[in-house]
Motif scaffolding. Sequence first.
Motif, PDB file in Angstrom:
ATOM      1  N   ALA A   6       0.892  -1.142  -0.093  1.00  0.00           N
ATOM      2  CA  ALA A   6       0.087  -0.195  -0.078  1.00  0.00           C
ATOM      3  C   ALA A   6       0.912   1.266   0.003  1.00  0.00           C
ATOM      4  O   ALA A   6       1.816   1.298   0.789  1.00  0.00           O
ATOM      5  N   GLY A   7       0.251   2.146  -0.825  1.00  0.00           N
ATOM      6  CA  GLY A   7       1.100   3.470  -0.798  1.00  0.00           C
ATOM      7  C   GLY A   7       2.519   3.532  -1.594  1.00  0.00           C
ATOM      8  O   GLY A   7       2.974   4.756  -1.920  1.00  0.00           O
ATOM      9  N   ARG A   8       3.067   2.393  -2.062  1.00  0.00           N
ATOM     10  CA  ARG A   8       4.349   2.500  -2.651  1.00  0.00           C
ATOM     11  C   ARG A   8       4.276   2.432  -4.224  1.00  0.00           C
ATOM     12  O   ARG A   8       5.167   2.765  -4.957  1.00  0.00           O
ATOM     13  N   THR A   9       3.038   1.690  -4.527  1.00  0.00           N
ATOM     14  CA  THR A   9       3.301   1.100  -5.947  1.00  0.00           C
ATOM     15  C   THR A   9       2.042   2.173  -6.942  1.00  0.00           C
ATOM     16  O   THR A   9       1.983   1.976  -7.903  1.00  0.00           O
ATOM     17  N   THR A  10       1.421   3.085  -6.125  1.00  0.00           N
ATOM     18  CA  THR A  10       0.317   3.785  -6.979  1.00  0.00           C
ATOM     19  C   THR A  10       0.978   4.921  -7.621  1.00  0.00           C
ATOM     20  O   THR A  10       1.902   5.520  -7.234  1.00  0.00           O
ATOM     21  N   SER A  11       0.328   5.136  -8.717  1.00  0.00           N
ATOM     22  CA  SER A  11       0.757   6.212  -9.529  1.00  0.00           C
ATOM     23  C   SER A  11      -0.077   7.361  -9.236  1.00  0.00           C
ATOM     24  O   SER A  11       0.034   8.549  -9.542  1.00  0.00           O
ATOM     25  N   PRO A  25      -5.746   7.632 -15.467  1.00  0.00           N
ATOM     26  CA  PRO A  25      -5.594   6.175 -15.848  1.00  0.00           C
ATOM     27  C   PRO A  25      -4.383   5.420 -14.998  1.00  0.00           C
ATOM     28  O   PRO A  25      -3.206   5.928 -15.143  1.00  0.00           O
ATOM     29  N   LEU A  26      -4.960   4.465 -14.139  1.00  0.00           N
ATOM     30  CA  LEU A  26      -4.202   3.512 -13.512  1.00  0.00           C
ATOM     31  C   LEU A  26      -3.651   2.478 -14.528  1.00  0.00           C
ATOM     32  O   LEU A  26      -2.583   1.907 -14.428  1.00  0.00           O
ATOM     33  N   GLY A  27      -4.376   2.218 -15.557  1.00  0.00           N
ATOM     34  CA  GLY A  27      -4.213   1.339 -16.508  1.00  0.00           C
ATOM     35  C   GLY A  27      -5.109   1.519 -17.608  1.00  0.00           C
ATOM     36  O   GLY A  27      -6.218   2.221 -17.507  1.00  0.00           O
ATOM     37  N   GLY A  28      -4.867   1.171 -18.977  1.00  0.00           N
ATOM     38  CA  GLY A  28      -5.770   1.188 -20.002  1.00  0.00           C
ATOM     39  C   GLY A  28      -5.776   2.863 -20.611  1.00  0.00           C
ATOM     40  O   GLY A  28      -6.731   2.899 -21.451  1.00  0.00           O
ATOM     41  N   GLY A  29      -4.982   3.515 -20.217  1.00  0.00           N
ATOM     42  CA  GLY A  29      -4.775   4.818 -20.774  1.00  0.00           C
ATOM     43  C   GLY A  29      -4.236   4.721 -22.188  1.00  0.00           C
ATOM     44  O   GLY A  29      -4.811   5.349 -23.107  1.00  0.00           O
ATOM     45  N   ASP A  30      -3.220   4.182 -22.389  1.00  0.00           N
ATOM     46  CA  ASP A  30      -2.546   3.916 -23.671  1.00  0.00           C
ATOM     47  C   ASP A  30      -2.075   2.668 -23.972  1.00  0.00           C
ATOM     48  O   ASP A  30      -1.078   2.567 -24.349  1.00  0.00           O
ATOM     49  N   GLU A  31      -3.021   1.777 -23.774  1.00  0.00           N
ATOM     50  CA  GLU A  31      -2.785   0.337 -24.144  1.00  0.00           C
ATOM     51  C   GLU A  31      -4.290  -0.479 -24.012  1.00  0.00           C
ATOM     52  O   GLU A  31      -5.141   0.223 -23.528  1.00  0.00           O
ATOM     53  N   VAL A  32      -4.578  -1.312 -24.774  1.00  0.00           N
ATOM     54  CA  VAL A  32      -5.587  -2.179 -25.037  1.00  0.00           C
ATOM     55  C   VAL A  32      -5.777  -2.748 -23.741  1.00  0.00           C
ATOM     56  O   VAL A  32      -5.047  -3.849 -23.236  1.00  0.00           O
ATOM     57  N   GLY A  33      -7.246  -2.728 -22.955  1.00  0.00           N
ATOM     58  CA  GLY A  33      -7.471  -3.764 -22.035  1.00  0.00           C
ATOM     59  C   GLY A  33      -6.383  -3.197 -20.688  1.00  0.00           C
ATOM     60  O   GLY A  33      -6.100  -2.014 -20.441  1.00  0.00           O
ATOM     61  N   ASN A  34      -6.586  -3.937 -19.617  1.00  0.00           N
ATOM     62  CA  ASN A  34      -5.817  -3.444 -18.413  1.00  0.00           C
ATOM     63  C   ASN A  34      -6.530  -2.287 -17.539  1.00  0.00           C
ATOM     64  O   ASN A  34      -5.888  -1.246 -17.244  1.00  0.00           O
ATOM     65  N   THR A  56      -1.957 -11.019 -20.968  1.00  0.00           N
ATOM     66  CA  THR A  56      -0.723 -11.241 -21.986  1.00  0.00           C
ATOM     67  C   THR A  56       0.320 -12.018 -21.508  1.00  0.00           C
ATOM     68  O   THR A  56       0.421 -12.471 -20.245  1.00  0.00           O
ATOM     69  N   HIS A  57       1.197 -12.188 -22.335  1.00  0.00           N
ATOM     70  CA  HIS A  57       2.383 -12.872 -21.751  1.00  0.00           C
ATOM     71  C   HIS A  57       3.757 -12.055 -21.645  1.00  0.00           C
ATOM     72  O   HIS A  57       4.279 -11.809 -22.811  1.00  0.00           O
ATOM     73  N   PRO A  58       4.034 -11.601 -20.592  1.00  0.00           N
ATOM     74  CA  PRO A  58       3.490 -11.804 -19.122  1.00  0.00           C
ATOM     75  C   PRO A  58       2.307 -10.817 -19.296  1.00  0.00           C
ATOM     76  O   PRO A  58       2.161  -9.898 -19.884  1.00  0.00           O
ATOM     77  N   PRO A  59       1.382 -11.215 -18.041  1.00  0.00           N
ATOM     78  CA  PRO A  59       0.259 -10.249 -17.905  1.00  0.00           C
ATOM     79  C   PRO A  59       0.451  -8.802 -17.400  1.00  0.00           C
ATOM     80  O   PRO A  59       1.759  -8.686 -16.916  1.00  0.00           O
ATOM     81  N   ARG A  60      -0.337  -7.876 -17.643  1.00  0.00           N
ATOM     82  CA  ARG A  60       0.069  -6.543 -16.917  1.00  0.00           C
ATOM     83  C   ARG A  60      -1.261  -6.191 -16.122  1.00  0.00           C
ATOM     84  O   ARG A  60      -2.180  -6.763 -16.112  1.00  0.00           O
ATOM     85  N   TYR A  61      -0.944  -5.444 -15.026  1.00  0.00           N
ATOM     86  CA  TYR A  61      -1.901  -5.052 -14.075  1.00  0.00           C
ATOM     87  C   TYR A  61      -1.864  -3.455 -14.107  1.00  0.00           C
ATOM     88  O   TYR A  61      -0.677  -3.029 -14.208  1.00  0.00           O
ATOM     89  N   PRO A  62      -3.162  -2.979 -13.847  1.00  0.00           N
ATOM     90  CA  PRO A  62      -3.051  -1.355 -13.345  1.00  0.00           C
ATOM     91  C   PRO A  62      -2.361  -1.133 -12.376  1.00  0.00           C
ATOM     92  O   PRO A  62      -1.943  -1.973 -11.266  1.00  0.00           O
ATOM     93  N   PRO A  66      -6.203   3.950  -5.405  1.00  0.00           N
ATOM     94  CA  PRO A  66      -6.206   4.685  -4.113  1.00  0.00           C
ATOM     95  C   PRO A  66      -7.401   4.042  -3.212  1.00  0.00           C
ATOM     96  O   PRO A  66      -8.389   3.461  -3.984  1.00  0.00           O
ATOM     97  N   LYS A  67      -7.362   4.467  -2.321  1.00  0.00           N
ATOM     98  CA  LYS A  67      -8.745   4.005  -1.674  1.00  0.00           C
ATOM     99  C   LYS A  67      -9.873   4.694  -2.079  1.00  0.00           C
ATOM    100  O   LYS A  67      -9.972   5.927  -2.514  1.00  0.00           O
ATOM    101  N   VAL A  68     -11.017   3.849  -2.476  1.00  0.00           N
ATOM    102  CA  VAL A  68     -12.162   4.495  -3.357  1.00  0.00           C
ATOM    103  C   VAL A  68     -13.221   3.393  -2.917  1.00  0.00           C
ATOM    104  O   VAL A  68     -13.193   2.446  -2.873  1.00  0.00           O
ATOM    105  N   LYS A  69     -14.520   4.152  -2.518  1.00  0.00           N
ATOM    106  CA  LYS A  69     -15.458   3.526  -2.029  1.00  0.00           C
ATOM    107  C   LYS A  69     -16.486   2.812  -3.100  1.00  0.00           C
ATOM    108  O   LYS A  69     -16.889   1.901  -2.831  1.00  0.00           O
ATOM    109  N   ASP A  70     -16.307   3.332  -4.211  1.00  0.00           N
ATOM    110  CA  ASP A  70     -17.293   2.801  -5.385  1.00  0.00           C
ATOM    111  C   ASP A  70     -16.544   2.589  -6.646  1.00  0.00           C
ATOM    112  O   ASP A  70     -15.561   3.515  -6.988  1.00  0.00           O
ATOM    113  N   ALA A  71     -16.837   1.390  -7.498  1.00  0.00           N
ATOM    114  CA  ALA A  71     -16.240   1.173  -8.672  1.00  0.00           C
ATOM    115  C   ALA A  71     -17.101   0.944  -9.711  1.00  0.00           C
ATOM    116  O   ALA A  71     -18.081   0.137  -9.181  1.00  0.00           O
ATOM    117  N   VAL A  72     -17.422   1.488 -10.756  1.00  0.00           N
ATOM    118  CA  VAL A  72     -18.279   0.978 -11.685  1.00  0.00           C
ATOM    119  C   VAL A  72     -17.670  -0.028 -12.765  1.00  0.00           C
ATOM    120  O   VAL A  72     -16.345   0.247 -13.073  1.00  0.00           O
TER     121      VAL A  72
END
Length: 444
Positions: A6-11, A25-34, A56-62, A66-72
């Motif tokens: 926590a707190g160390r790997t977030t952008s 964008p934590l991910g998916g801003g300039d890539e397909v998926g993720n 993908t090989h290897p997989p990618r993660y966003p 950060p702490k967030v109450k709701d996700a759609v």
Amino acid sequence: MVLYSAGRTTSYPEDTPEKGLRYHPLGGGDEVGNVGIMFENDKQTRLLLDYGLAPTHPPRYPSEAPKVKDAVITHSHVDHLGMAPWLCSNHRTLLHGTALTAQISEMMWYDCHKVSSIEGYPLAWDKRDIDTAIDAWRIHDFDTPWDHDDWKLTLRKAGHIPGAAMLNLETPDRKVLISGDFDTRDSPLTTGAKPKKTDTLFVEGTYGGREHPNMEQEIQRFVEHVQRVVDEGGTVLIPAFANGRTQDVVMRLHKFLPHLNVHVDGMGKRIAKMQMNHPETLRDPAALRSAWSWCKRVSSKSDRKRALEADVIVSTSGMLQGGPSIWYLNRLRHDTKNQILFTGYQAKATGGRQLQSEGKVKIFGKDTEIPLEWETYSFSTHAGHKEIVDFAAACEAEEVVIYHTDPVHARPPLAEALEKNGHIVHNPVNGISEYLGDGFSRSH
Ligand SMILES: [Zn+2]
Ligand SMILES: [Zn+2]
């Protein structure tokens, strides 16, 4: 295995937005998926859109959310919800989506967990977190708004796959429409997405710069090909994704080749049942029901052996990465009358791609010669270049944010076409915050 501490790997920036609405964008801003996109305003109202991974090989993660109450969660593909169990167990985040997306999610998470252990890639969540994520679902009907602090959120039909939603996000000063994965064209399963007037449109640019072939001609070419193989005494193997593609293919075969003997295997069988339980998501529920009772569902070992005598086998996985399609291929490869018809793009480092480039597929760990003819058909349910440009125009969007896209090949021609039409275009980059509405960036 824990990837995030926590707190160390977030952008994600620590400061609160100065004014207006910021996205990150934590991910998916300039890539397909993720995909994982944070929205926040100066009142600290926060929302996360999707939280997937890229298998993908290897997989990618966003980057860590950060702490967030709701996700759609827009829809039930793994590149949009694969990391949600981490979110729910670490931040107690609630997941908002349609009933069908919620129902399919459990199976997608179990499958994701299984694939990660077979292929030996790390996952930041474990099986217990799936239960937490299932309890975190809050279900919403299409076109029925709900309040999120001083924002109003509404899900709208996105086409693509049954249950897939676009998100309409309204703040007191701005309307934002986020396409999710979408298509404006009808498919056998779904009705195309309809435009809606908005200030900002987030649009997936998977097919930027590429036009889809004419669908009727593509179907005709496909139908004739299947019939030709059958006439010559062969069996057609159609590797297909479980969630959307399997059912689309079966419905087309039922409509155009009803005299054939078609067998269906893999996870797509259970997903079809779930889709039938949610007719509100389907373009023509009766057509799916009759296609489904027409095809033969493989449910035992002896069924599987019998399927080898079929005219057509539709089976997961869609890219010949494990699943029953490999079992079939390993037997069908001995008779060159049999053929393989792909119905979509084969990603790098998959069995499908290896077959297309080297004529081999890894079967049970061993590179195996596949002397069968193959062909690829385009049955994509993502909007093509023209559909995206027309949609943005019909939404009368002042600004368009192109995400879920290849930034080198797909996005530049799309950005050019949109700018030509007078839209202000954003080209988001993972890890960089931007503000909406003022037309220029104040990056962090
Ligand atoms: Zn996607
Ligand atoms: Zn999708």
